[in-house]
Motif scaffolding. Structure first.
Motif, PDB file in Angstrom:
ATOM      1  N   ILE A   7      -0.415   5.670   3.009  1.00 45.06           N
ATOM      2  CA  ILE A   7       1.164   5.886   3.434  1.00 45.06           C
ATOM      3  C   ILE A   7       1.426   4.581   4.495  1.00 45.06           C
ATOM      4  O   ILE A   7       0.770   4.840   5.458  1.00 45.06           O
ATOM      5  N   TRP A  12      -0.692  -4.192   8.660  1.00 49.52           N
ATOM      6  CA  TRP A  12      -2.222  -3.869   9.078  1.00 49.52           C
ATOM      7  C   TRP A  12      -2.929  -3.066   7.924  1.00 49.52           C
ATOM      8  O   TRP A  12      -4.073  -3.668   7.793  1.00 49.52           O
ATOM      9  N   VAL A  13      -2.083  -2.469   6.932  1.00 47.43           N
ATOM     10  CA  VAL A  13      -3.103  -1.803   5.691  1.00 47.43           C
ATOM     11  C   VAL A  13      -3.333  -3.195   5.040  1.00 47.43           C
ATOM     12  O   VAL A  13      -4.624  -3.170   4.364  1.00 47.43           O
ATOM     13  N   SER A  33       2.018   4.367  -0.884  1.00 47.68           N
ATOM     14  CA  SER A  33       3.442   4.826  -0.886  1.00 47.68           C
ATOM     15  C   SER A  33       4.063   3.924   0.286  1.00 47.68           C
ATOM     16  O   SER A  33       3.236   4.004   1.513  1.00 47.68           O
TER      17      SER A  33
END
Ligand SMILES: NC(=O)c1ccc[n+]([C@@H]2O[C@H](COP(=O)([O-])OP(=O)(O)OC[C@H]3O[C@@H](n4cnc5c(N)ncnc54)[C@H](O)[C@@H]3O)[C@@H](O)[C@H]2O)c1
Length: 362
Positions: A7, A12-13, A33
């Protein structure tokens, strides 16, 4: 195979987590998402996973085993609670929440659901931190009476709204980088219970573009609505103290991430990842450094997270930051902010019994 969803599909992801997740056997990202549909689309094209703009729809349709939550700070506790309610474990980016009440409610929910909330404090996985923790556990530090948690940057104010707006971030340098060193200092002091805090915050560089980390790349005028610097002196129930200094921008000579823990038999000092251990041997004051002192590897963190998920948390003690530990850290940060607002020392009230604290939680 652990089914993982994320999510938030922010920087950063993509830059921190994805390269590591793809390297770890036994865990697979199946869906992403984000409210930003353009980001979802780009992410899908890059990683070939399903995409959603509504994370609740994703949770219902994908039934993940675990979810990485990396959204603006103000949403952390709410989103993580919804993930727990959907029956999945959570890897939650720091800070755990933006206030103690939400952090406590999240920890209690995790306990009730029998699921893990691991908070994203990676520095305790570095070799130096692991060795320092072993020195603590072996009793070589003795009784801990003081620690220092310092994270100071020179030109390092983040540019994105996730970090600098009051609405999304709630707090500034303390939540963003101070939380990492507070985690490490408390981990290396066996998580004493905070009872008092004196804090000060500063907003010296709100309009100073040249103090932002992306200067001079962007000409956009960023406005900082949260503190660039926070200081705190925290007192714990056992009489020990912790000094906290977190700063995104300051006219200091060097950038510094420093944690020191002092006991009556020895002390550990982590300058970045470099560990020193000080003690006396036969009356001589000794200072030693391990040969190993590498930086943590994100792959290792994800591997340990996966092991804990697949063993359904039976592989205790868990090496990452638990929800219970996160609550004590949030109590410290909230105490510093409250004190800074009031201009005087404040009491910290955190009921560890309500948390179902057991010894291995420390
Ligand atoms: N552990 C670390 O060292 C480290 C480093 C950097 C960032 N972080 C943390 O990671 C998190 C994200 O940081 P970032 O740099 O990727 O920020 P970012 O602004 O690049 O990404 C945040 C993303 O969340 C999305 N988002 C906002 N509301 C949402 C919602 N309701 N549902 C789904 N998505 C939503 C945004 O559209 C954005 O894409 C923050 O909590 C930050 O503190 C941790």
């Amino acid at each position: 195979m652990i089914k993982l969803c994320t999510i938030g599909a922010g920087s950063w992801v993509q830059e921190g987590h994805m390269p590591a997740i793809r390297e770890v056997d036994g865990i697979k990202l199946i869906a992403v998402s984000d409210v930003d549909e353009r980001r979802v689309k780009l992410f899908q094209e890059k990683y070939g996973v399903k995409g959603y703009s509504d994370y609740n729809e994703m949770l219902a349709k994908e039934s993940p085993d675990a979810v990485l939550v990396a959204v603006p700070h103000v949403l952390h506790a709410k989103v993580a609670s919804q993930v727990l309610e959907a029956g999945a474990h959570v890897y939650l980016e720091k800070p755990m929440a933006t206030n103690l009440e939400d952090a406590m409610a999240l920890a209690q929910l995790a306990k009730k659901r029998g699921k893990m909330v691991m908070i994203g404090h990676e520095h305790r996985f570095g070799q130096g931190s692991v060795i320092a923790r072993r020195l603590l556990e072996s009793g070589r530090l003795g009784r801990i009476y003081h620690s220092k948690a310092e994270y100071v940057r020179r030109r390092g104010i983040p540019a994105g709204p996730t970090f600098v707006t009051k609405e999304l971030a709630k707090g500034g340098a303390l939540f963003d980088i101070g939380s990492h060193v507070i985690d490490l200092a408390m981990f290396l002091s066996n998580f004493p219970r905070p009872v008092k805090a004196y804090g000060r915050t500063y907003m010296n560089f709100s309009e100073r573009r040249e103090m932002f980390s992306n200067y001079p790349k962007t000409q956009r005028s960023n406005r900082l609505e949260v503190e660039d610097t926070a200081l705190g002196l925290v007192t714990f129930e056992d009489g020990s103290t912790m000094f906290v200094e977190a700063s995104w921008a300051s006219f200091t000579k060097v950038d510094r991430r420093h944690v020191a823990v002092m006991g009556d038999k020895g002390g550990v000092d982590l300058e970045g990842n470099d560990l020193s251990f000080m003690t006396t041997v036969d009356g001589e004051f000794m200072n030693s450094q391990p040969i190993q002192g590498q930086q943590f590897l994100y792959q290792d963190i994800w591997r340990k997270f996966s092991e804990a998920v697949s063993s359904n948390l039976s592989s205790a003690p868990f090496p990452g930051t638990t929800a219970q530990q996160g609550v004590l850290e949030m109590a410290v940060m909230e105490g510093i902010y409250r004190s800074a607002e009031r201009g005087e020392e404040v009491r910290i009230d955190v009921n560890v019994r309500e948390l179902g604290w057991v010894d291995h939680d420390a």
